[in-house]
Design an enzyme around this catalytic site. Structure first.
Site, mmCIF file in Angstrom:
data_model
loop_
_atom_site.group_PDB
_atom_site.id
_atom_site.type_symbol
_atom_site.label_atom_id
_atom_site.label_comp_id
_atom_site.label_asym_id
_atom_site.label_seq_id
_atom_site.Cartn_x
_atom_site.Cartn_y
_atom_site.Cartn_z
ATOM 1 N N ASN A 115 4.244 -4.567 7.289
ATOM 2 C CA ASN A 115 5.112 -4.538 8.478
ATOM 3 C C ASN A 115 4.689 -5.482 9.602
ATOM 4 O OD1 ASN A 115 3.021 -2.617 8.614
ATOM 5 N ND2 ASN A 115 4.047 -1.495 10.219
ATOM 6 N N GLY A 188 -1.547 1.484 5.128
ATOM 7 C CA GLY A 188 -0.296 1.744 4.408
ATOM 8 C C GLY A 188 0.057 3.218 4.471
ATOM 9 N N GLU A 210 -5.906 3.583 7.299
ATOM 10 C CA GLU A 210 -5.000 3.481 8.452
ATOM 11 C C GLU A 210 -3.612 3.840 7.933
ATOM 12 O OE1 GLU A 210 -5.740 2.790 11.599
ATOM 13 O OE2 GLU A 210 -7.860 2.356 11.305
ATOM 14 N N CYS A 244 3.991 1.217 12.593
ATOM 15 C CA CYS A 244 3.349 2.509 12.273
ATOM 16 C C CYS A 244 3.249 3.409 13.491
ATOM 17 C CB CYS A 244 1.966 2.269 11.686
ATOM 18 S SG CYS A 244 0.930 1.230 12.723
ATOM 19 N N GLU A 334 8.484 9.983 7.581
ATOM 20 C CA GLU A 334 8.386 8.949 8.616
ATOM 21 C C GLU A 334 9.573 8.004 8.446
ATOM 22 O OE1 GLU A 334 4.812 6.684 8.222
ATOM 23 O OE2 GLU A 334 5.347 5.304 9.822
HETATM 24 P P1 NAD Z 1 2.868 -1.203 1.375
HETATM 25 O O1 NAD Z 1 3.872 -0.808 0.356
HETATM 26 O O2 NAD Z 1 2.802 -2.601 1.806
HETATM 27 O O3 NAD Z 1 1.497 -0.715 0.807
HETATM 28 C C1 NAD Z 1 0.315 -1.034 1.421
HETATM 29 C C2 NAD Z 1 -0.599 -1.650 0.385
HETATM 30 O O4 NAD Z 1 -0.838 -0.750 -0.683
HETATM 31 C C3 NAD Z 1 -0.047 -2.922 -0.239
HETATM 32 O O5 NAD Z 1 -1.025 -3.916 -0.228
HETATM 33 C C4 NAD Z 1 0.326 -2.502 -1.643
HETATM 34 O O6 NAD Z 1 0.219 -3.524 -2.600
HETATM 35 C C5 NAD Z 1 -0.653 -1.395 -1.926
HETATM 36 N N1 NAD Z 1 -0.136 -0.426 -2.886
HETATM 37 C C6 NAD Z 1 1.114 0.101 -2.932
HETATM 38 N N2 NAD Z 1 1.210 0.983 -3.939
HETATM 39 C C7 NAD Z 1 -0.011 1.022 -4.535
HETATM 40 C C8 NAD Z 1 -0.551 1.762 -5.647
HETATM 41 N N3 NAD Z 1 0.188 2.629 -6.348
HETATM 42 N N4 NAD Z 1 -1.841 1.557 -5.972
HETATM 43 C C9 NAD Z 1 -2.592 0.682 -5.275
HETATM 44 N N5 NAD Z 1 -2.128 -0.034 -4.230
HETATM 45 C C10 NAD Z 1 -0.859 0.124 -3.871
HETATM 46 O O7 NAD Z 1 2.976 -0.392 2.676
HETATM 47 P P2 NAD Z 1 3.813 0.891 2.992
HETATM 48 O O8 NAD Z 1 3.106 2.043 2.434
HETATM 49 O O9 NAD Z 1 5.257 0.706 2.671
HETATM 50 O O10 NAD Z 1 3.658 0.836 4.570
HETATM 51 C C11 NAD Z 1 4.278 1.738 5.352
HETATM 52 C C12 NAD Z 1 3.358 2.859 5.745
HETATM 53 O O11 NAD Z 1 2.151 2.326 6.263
HETATM 54 C C13 NAD Z 1 3.906 3.724 6.842
HETATM 55 O O12 NAD Z 1 3.565 5.057 6.571
HETATM 56 C C14 NAD Z 1 3.197 3.246 8.082
HETATM 57 O O13 NAD Z 1 3.137 4.176 9.110
HETATM 58 C C15 NAD Z 1 1.861 2.916 7.524
HETATM 59 N N6 NAD Z 1 1.198 1.939 8.354
HETATM 60 C C16 NAD Z 1 0.103 2.322 9.036
HETATM 61 C C17 NAD Z 1 -0.540 1.437 9.886
HETATM 62 C C18 NAD Z 1 -1.750 1.810 10.659
HETATM 63 O O14 NAD Z 1 -2.363 0.910 11.229
HETATM 64 N N7 NAD Z 1 -2.141 3.066 10.733
HETATM 65 C C19 NAD Z 1 -0.030 0.151 10.002
HETATM 66 C C20 NAD Z 1 1.089 -0.201 9.275
HETATM 67 C C21 NAD Z 1 1.690 0.689 8.428
#
Ligand code: NAD
Length: 456
Positions: A115, A188, A210, A244, A334
Site C-alpha cells: 500500500n 501486511g 506490523e 493501515c 478491515e
Molecule cells: P500483501 O498482500 O502485500 O502481503 C504482504 C506480504 O506478504 C507480501 O510481500 C506478500 O508477498 C506476502 N505474502 C502474502 N501471502 C503470503 C503467504 N501465504 N505466505 C508468505 N507470504 C505471503 O499485503 P496485504 O496483507 O494485502 O496488506 C494489507 C494489510 O496489511 C492490512 O491489514 C493493513 O492494515 C496491513 N498493513 C499494516 C501496516 C503496518 O505498518 N502496520 C502497513 C501496511 C499494511
C-alpha cells in the site's frame, strides 16, 4: 527462482567479517541509500502512478519525505545509539561496572506490503542497516511496478552480500522463509503474519509484525467540527483509503452525527470536487481482487455520499455509509479502501466498550475538547498508537514508536525504536580482580548464610 540459500550464506559470511559493525560503514551505506533513492526519484513517481494512479505530490508527501527524513535522522544518531550504555551496578557485583551493548542481530529479512510500497519496504531497511545487519528485502508483488523499480535500483547499486531485493509472491516468500534468518520484519495482514511467525519458529528467529485491523475514530460533542472533518477526510481517503492506520470507521456521539456528516461532505467536495474520479489527488484501488472485495461491502441503502464505482478504472468514490451496525458486512473486516461507515454511540463508556469487545486496533483517533474523555480513552483502550484531534500524523514523528499490539502486531520501529528492533542488547559485566566475596563458595556455613542474606 534464484538460489536463496547462496545469497543468505553470502550475507552471513559478510556479516561474520564484522564489516557492518563499523559505524562509518553503516553511515556510508545509509548515505548511499539516500543518494540512490534520490537519483531514482522520477522512476519511483512513475511506478507509483502506474500502480495506483497516485500523484507525485502525494508520493513525496506520504512515502519519500518520511523515508528521506528517517535516513538523515539515522545517520545523525547511529553513533550514539550504538554506544554501550553504562548502567548502575548492584551490590553483589561490586567492584565492577555494567554495560548494555547493542549488537546487530545478523542477516535480516524484510517483507514489505503493497500500500505504501517504498516506505513500508525501505523504512525497516534503514533501521536494519543502521543497526548493522545485512538485509534481504522482499517487496509486495501486488505493487508490481514499484517492486521492479526497487529491485533494479537496489540490486544495481548494492552488493548482494549486504543488501539485496528479491521479488516474488507467495511461492518465493515461502521458499525464503525456510532460510535461517536472524530477524524477520513483516508488514501486511494478520493472517499472513501467523504464517510468518510459524515459519520463524522453526529457526527461533525473532519477528516484528506490523499488521492491521479496524482503527476507530471517536468524535465527541464539542470537537472542533471543521478541523475534525478536514483531518478525517485526509486520513481516510489518502491513498484511496489503503492505509493501515486510516480511520476505518467513525464512532460519533449522539447529536454530533448530522453536523459532522455535513462537514465531511463539504470537505470531500472541496478537496476532490464534484466528480472525484477526475481529481488528480484521488488514488485507485490496487487491483481487481481488492476492487471486488470492496464493492461487495457497499450497501446501497446506507450510502449517503459517493458509492460510484468504475471497475475498468479501479475507481471507488470516497464513500460515506450511515446507520451502520456491527452486523453489516463493512464492519466484519478491515476495510482498507475509501469507504467510511458511521456508527453512533450514547456515551463514552458505550464507545469504549464497543472497541474493547474487538481485537486491539493499530490506531485510534479521538476528536474531543474534553480533558477527562481524553484521559479516559487513552488510559482504558489498548491500541498501537494514535492521535488526539488528528489522524495518521503520529507515524511521522521518529521519536515515537510505530507498531501494533495484539492482533494489530508486535514490536515497533521508526528512529531509535527501529534500531532497537534490529539489535540485540548484550549485557556485559566488567569485574575488578582485587576483591572476591568468598561467601558465595562452599563450604556453606550459618555465618556465611547470614552475610549472604544481607548482601543479596
Ligand atoms: P500483501 O498482500 O502485500 O502481503 C504482504 C506480504 O506478504 C507480501 O510481500 C506478500 O508477498 C506476502 N505474502 C502474502 N501471502 C503470503 C503467504 N501465504 N505466505 C508468505 N507470504 C505471503 O499485503 P496485504 O496483507 O494485502 O496488506 C494489507 C494489510 O496489511 C492490512 O491489514 C493493513 O492494515 C496491513 N498493513 C499494516 C501496516 C503496518 O505498518 N502496520 C502497513 C501496511 C499494511
Amino acid at each position: 527462482m534464484c538460489d536463496y540459500k547462496k545469497i543468505v550464506e553470502s550475507q552471513k559470511d559478510f556479516f561474520n567479517s564484522n564489516a557492518t559493525k563499523d559505524i562509518k560503514f553503516r553511515k556510508e551505506q545509509l548515505r548511499k541509500f539516500l543518494q540512490v533513492l534520490k537519483a531514482n526519484e522520477e522512476k519511483m513517481y512513475d511506478a507509483i502512478y502506474a500502480d495506483f494512479r497516485k500523484s507525485s505530490y502525494e508520493t513525496y508527501e506520504t512515502e519519500l519525505a518520511i523515508l528521506y527524513a528517517e535516513i538523515k535522522h539515522s545517520v545523525k544518531k547511529v553513533r550514539s545509539w550504538s554506544r554501550p550504555k553504562r548502567v548502575a551496578a548492584n551490590l553483589a557485583n561490586l567492584p565492577g561496572s555494567s554495560f548494555i551493548m547493542p549488537e546487530p542481530l545478523g542477516t535480516s529479512l524484510v517483507i514489505g506490503a503493497w500500500n505504501y510500497p517504498f516506505l513500508l519496504s525501505m523504512q525497516p531497511v534503514v533501521s536494519a542497516i543502521a543497526a548493522g545487519n545485512t538485509v534481504i528485502m522482499k517487496p509486495s508483488e501486488l505493487a508490481m511496478n514499484t517492486s521492479n523499480v526497487m529491485a533494479k535500483m537496489i540490486n544495481d547499486n548494492f552488493d548482494s552480500h549486504f543488501f539485496h531485493v528479491i521479488e516474488g509472491g507467495v511461492e518465493e516468500t515461502t521458499a525464503l522463509l525456510m532460510e535461517p534468518f536472524d530477524k524477520i520484519f513483516y508488514t501486511g495482514n494478520p493472517n499472513v503474519g501467523k504464517i510468518i511467525m510459524r515459519a520463524a519458529s522453526e529457526h527461533l528467529t525473532p519477528v516484528t509484525l506490523e499488521l492491521g485491523g479496524k482503527s476507530p475514530a471517536i468524535i465527541t460533542k464539542g470537537a472542533n467540527l471543521k478541523m475534525t472533518a478536514t483531518r478525517i477526510v485526509w486520513g481516510k481517503f489518502l491513498n484511496g483509503g489503503q492505509t493501515c492506520v486510516a480511520p476505518d470507521y467513525l464512532l460519533v456521539e449522539k447529536g454530533m452525527k448530522e453536523p459532522l456528516i455535513d462537514a465531511i461532505k463539504k470537505r470531500i467536495k472541496k478537496v476532490h470536487g464534484d466528480d472525484p474520479q477526475q481529481s488528480e489527488a484521488f488514488v485507485r484501488i490496487i487491483n481487481p481482487r481488492h476492487f471486488k472485495r470492496l464493492t461487495a461491502l457497499l450497501d446501497e441503502k446506507k450510502i449517503i455520499v459517493g458509492g460510484e464505482t468504475d471497475e475498468k478504472d479501479l475507481y471507488i468514490a470516497p464513500t460515506l455509509m450511515d446507520n451502520v451496525t456491527w452486523d453489516d458486512d463493512v464492519m466484519q473486516e478491515e476495510i482498507f479502501g475509501p469507504i467510511l461507515p458511521v456508527l453512533e454511540y450514547e456515551n463514552i463508556e458505550d464507545a469504549i466498550a464497543q472497541i474493547k469487545e474487538r481485537p486491539k486496533p493499530l490506531a485510534l483517533y479521538l476528536f474531543t475538547n474534553s480533558k477527562s474523555i481524553e484521559k479516559k480513552v487513552f488510559r482504558e483502550v489498548s491500541f498501537g498508537g494514535g492521535a488526539l484531534n488528528d489522524t495518521i500524523m503520529h507515524l511521522a514523528n521518529p521519536n515515537l514508536p510505530f507498531g501494533g499490539v495484539g492482533n494489530s502486531g508486535m514490536g515497533n520501529y521508526h528512529g531509535k525504536f527501529g534500531f532497537d528492533t534490529f539489535s540485540h542488547k548484550k549485557a556485559i559485566l566488567k569485574k575488578a580482580t582485587w576483591f572476591e566475596p568468598w561467601v558465595k563458595y562452599p563450604p556453606f556455613t550459618e555465618g556465611k548464610l547470614k552475610i549472604l542474606k544481607k548482601l543479596l
